[in-house]
Write a protein that holds these residues in place. Structure first.
Motif, PDB file in Angstrom:
ATOM      1  N   LYS A   1      82.685  19.955  30.545  1.00 41.48           N
ATOM      2  CA  LYS A   1      82.796  21.234  29.827  1.00 41.48           C
ATOM      3  C   LYS A   1      83.879  21.102  28.757  1.00 41.48           C
ATOM      4  O   LYS A   1      85.037  20.777  29.062  1.00 41.48           O
ATOM      5  CB  LYS A   1      83.154  22.323  30.841  1.00 41.48           C
TER       6      LYS A   1
ATOM      7  N   ASP B   1      79.370  30.791  39.368  1.00 39.52           N
ATOM      8  CA  ASP B   1      80.561  30.658  38.525  1.00 39.52           C
ATOM      9  C   ASP B   1      81.805  30.810  39.403  1.00 39.52           C
ATOM     10  O   ASP B   1      82.400  31.893  39.452  1.00 39.52           O
ATOM     11  CB  ASP B   1      80.502  31.760  37.457  1.00 39.52           C
TER      12      ASP B   1
ATOM     13  N   THR C   1      79.382  26.369  37.711  1.00 36.20           N
ATOM     14  CA  THR C   1      80.339  26.248  36.598  1.00 36.20           C
ATOM     15  C   THR C   1      81.722  26.600  37.136  1.00 36.20           C
ATOM     16  O   THR C   1      81.863  27.463  37.998  1.00 36.20           O
ATOM     17  CB  THR C   1      80.004  27.179  35.411  1.00 36.20           C
TER      18      THR C   1
ATOM     19  N   SER D   1      80.275  34.420  31.703  1.00 33.21           N
ATOM     20  CA  SER D   1      81.092  35.631  31.757  1.00 33.21           C
ATOM     21  C   SER D   1      80.206  36.835  32.117  1.00 33.21           C
ATOM     22  O   SER D   1      80.245  37.878  31.489  1.00 33.21           O
ATOM     23  CB  SER D   1      81.800  35.850  30.407  1.00 33.21           C
TER      24      SER D   1
ATOM     25  N   ARG E   1      83.154  38.898  28.036  1.00 28.16           N
ATOM     26  CA  ARG E   1      84.358  38.975  27.186  1.00 28.16           C
ATOM     27  C   ARG E   1      84.051  39.621  25.839  1.00 28.16           C
ATOM     28  O   ARG E   1      84.919  40.226  25.224  1.00 28.16           O
ATOM     29  CB  ARG E   1      84.979  37.585  27.008  1.00 28.16           C
TER      30      ARG E   1
HETATM   31  C1  E4P Z   1      81.818  30.009  32.773  1.00 30.38           C
HETATM   32  O1  E4P Z   1      81.471  28.953  32.330  1.00 30.38           O
HETATM   33  C2  E4P Z   1      82.960  30.760  32.244  1.00 30.38           C
HETATM   34  O2  E4P Z   1      84.106  30.012  32.327  1.00 30.38           O
HETATM   35  C3  E4P Z   1      83.096  32.073  32.976  1.00 30.38           C
HETATM   36  O3  E4P Z   1      81.803  32.642  33.117  1.00 30.38           O
HETATM   37  C4  E4P Z   1      84.065  33.035  32.336  1.00 30.38           C
HETATM   38  O4  E4P Z   1      83.953  34.279  32.976  1.00 30.38           O
HETATM   39  P1  E4P Z   1      85.035  35.440  32.800  1.00 30.38           P
HETATM   40  O5  E4P Z   1      85.007  35.929  31.383  1.00 30.38           O
HETATM   41  O6  E4P Z   1      84.617  36.497  33.767  1.00 30.38           O
HETATM   42  O7  E4P Z   1      86.377  34.833  33.133  1.00 30.38           O
END
Ligand code: E4P
Length: 218
Positions: free
Chosen positions: A87, A6, A26, A168, A136
């Motif tokens: 995405k 990520d 990603t 995330s 999150r």
């Molecule tokens: C992946 O697709 C997401 O955009 C990412 O994992 C978000 O991560 P974060 O909440 O740490 O910003």
């Protein structure tokens, strides 16, 4: 379970690819901005570089929030390389765009998913991946991993083809928990992947093996 990294950082992407266990990448607009990548042409070029490093699926996020804008961007992104996955955010026009892109045979990753209802809708629209944002949810003092379990249960009952991409993720522990909760894919920073390697008993055991070998082979 598939492993995605990520990040939009090329050094980290190369390091993960070199490990031989990487299935994809990603990114999101914040991660691109963090690397100082701005301007449409530079962004498209950066995605092309990532696709040249990693043969697996590379998620590239649209910026538009209306159907026509998302479709135009999706077309431009899909032209970069065959391993681009578009995405799309979980909003009304996003669902419509995912359904249309699915019809056109363009793979999608439905992002910013925080409920089972949203995951059901993403699957119904034909999304290749659905991205529940674990960290999150935890930030809100709720249980991100429980969402993975619930989506996995519903998708299994409904024979959904959509793959659950745990996003995330901020720790090695969350990778292990995602696997146990039924995620098909986990996307995480490089340090969370490398953290899986570490165990003090491995270090102690290896030091002992090497010392014994040295003693016996003097
Ligand atoms: C992946 O697709 C997401 O955009 C990412 O994992 C978000 O991560 P974060 O909440 O740490 O910003």
């Amino acid at each position: 379970m598939k492993f995605f990294i990520d990040t939009a950082n090329l050094d980290q992407i190369r390091e993960a690819q070199d490990l031989g266990i990487l299935d994809g990448v990603t990114t999101n607009p914040s991660l691109m901005a963090k690397e100082g990548i701005s301007g449409k042409q530079n962004i498209l070029k950066h995605y092309k570089t990532i696709c040249d490093i990693v043969p697996g699926d590379v998620s590239a996020e649209v910026i538009s929030t209306d159907f026509d804008g998302m479709m135009k961007e999706a077309g431009e992104l899909a032209e970069i390389a065959p391993n681009i996955v578009v995405k799309i955010p979980m909003i009304k026009d996003g669902v419509k765009a995912i359904a249309k892109l699915t019809e056109l045979g363009i793979p999608t990753n439905c992002t910013l998913v925080f409920s089972v209802g949203q995951a059901i809708l993403a699957s119904k629209a034909g999304a290749t991946y659905v991205s529940p944002f674990i960290g999150r949810i935890d930030d809100m003092n709720w249980d991100g991993m429980q969402l993975i379990r619930e989506i996995a249960e519903v998708y299994s009952m409904q024979f959904s083809d959509t793959q659950i991409l745990a996003a995330s993720i901020r720790s090695s522990k969350a990778i292990v928990e995602s696997a146990a909760a039924g995620a098909d894919v986990v996307t995480c920073p490089l340090n969370s992947i490398l953290g899986l390697l570490k165990h003090p008993l491995t270090d102690i055991g290896l030091a002992q093996f090497l010392a014994d070998h040295k003693k016996a082979n003097k």
